[in-house]
Design an enzyme around this catalytic site. Sequence first.
Site, PDB file in Angstrom:
ATOM      1  N   ALA A   3     -63.522  27.696  44.206  1.00  0.00           N
ATOM      2  CA  ALA A   3     -64.418  28.459  45.683  1.00  0.00           C
ATOM      3  C   ALA A   3     -64.711  30.047  45.104  1.00  0.00           C
ATOM      4  O   ALA A   3     -66.286  29.985  44.716  1.00  0.00           O
ATOM      5  CB  ALA A   3     -64.457  27.696  46.625  1.00  0.00           C
ATOM      6  N   CYS A   4     -63.716  30.162  44.395  1.00  0.00           N
ATOM      7  CA  CYS A   4     -64.160  31.878  43.752  1.00  0.00           C
ATOM      8  C   CYS A   4     -65.136  32.281  43.197  1.00  0.00           C
ATOM      9  O   CYS A   4     -66.278  32.846  42.559  1.00  0.00           O
ATOM     10  CB  CYS A   4     -63.123  33.172  43.959  1.00  0.00           C
ATOM     11  SG  CYS A   4     -61.832  33.037  44.998  1.00  0.00           S
ATOM     12  N   THR A   5     -64.923  31.200  41.983  1.00  0.00           N
ATOM     13  CA  THR A   5     -65.223  30.939  40.671  1.00  0.00           C
ATOM     14  C   THR A   5     -67.059  30.858  41.115  1.00  0.00           C
ATOM     15  O   THR A   5     -67.853  31.501  40.628  1.00  0.00           O
ATOM     16  CB  THR A   5     -65.114  30.237  39.765  1.00  0.00           C
ATOM     17  OG1 THR A   5     -63.223  30.538  39.534  1.00  0.00           O
ATOM     18  CG2 THR A   5     -65.868  30.442  38.838  1.00  0.00           C
TER      19      THR A   5
END
Length: 297
Positions: free
Chosen positions: A55-57
Amino acid sequence: MAEVYVSLMIAVGSDAPSFQLPGVDDGEIGEYALDDYDGESIVVLAFYPADFSPACTDELCALQDLELFAMQRDVTIFGISPDSVYSHRAFATEYNLGFPLLSDSVGNVAEQYGVLQSEFEGHERVPKRSVFVLDANLTVEYAWCGESPVDLPDLEAVRDAVEAVQDDGTAIERYRTACNHFRFGRSEFETARTAFEREDWSTADATFGEALGYFDEAAAAFESARRFGSDPVAHRAASAAETADAYRRAAKWYAESAEYYADDAPEWGDEYRDDAIEALHSSPDDGDISDLYPLSE
């Protein structure tokens, strides 16, 4: 048992807490202080829990893809997580991130901004996924924080927040940048027209193509200055954007005309040449775009 953090997210209209953190950009490790950007640019802070988390990517890559963040002279973006600068360097290289990633290793900065969470995937003192837009005076103009690890920011809302920041200093800097692109474009354009008149169709086609690229950049930067400026600056930038667009269309059609003449299709060459001439006549400034230096005084 892990401590539970209940600090409130910093509110829109607040002064952004200052910080200095180690970080990495383009493979180079250094120190980054928020105060260094006071009066220099709009700043976007993107807190995220961990490098290489899917999700951060998605979040950081999406921010990277936004056109407005390509304007590095206008908008500075920082990704902030607890990971080390060495992890950040590998993460940025893997996903071709073109902005600095900072290491808030013990979560103090996340706590200052009110986005620190107790635990994430077994790690303590990590930030929630959150985004802050700061104006050139480092005032918070937009704040978002996800409650779920899979929440992602509304990137259009981030874009709107950036574009809503009215800052004549930034607008005039964009205008000056646009003027430089336009001048390079005019130089290429006149060189191409000379080749066109000599019926050197190959040179004309290629050089009009070079001019087109400069006019594209100029029109986009003038439009950006219009969005960021107050009424006097915005009005001048809007007129300049129209002029750049007129020259952009003229360069495109002159290039196509040269191609048709080269292919021995003069009827089409004549039509595109006439379209190019008409585009030039539609320019509100007749190509005379001056800088806005007096408006900055």
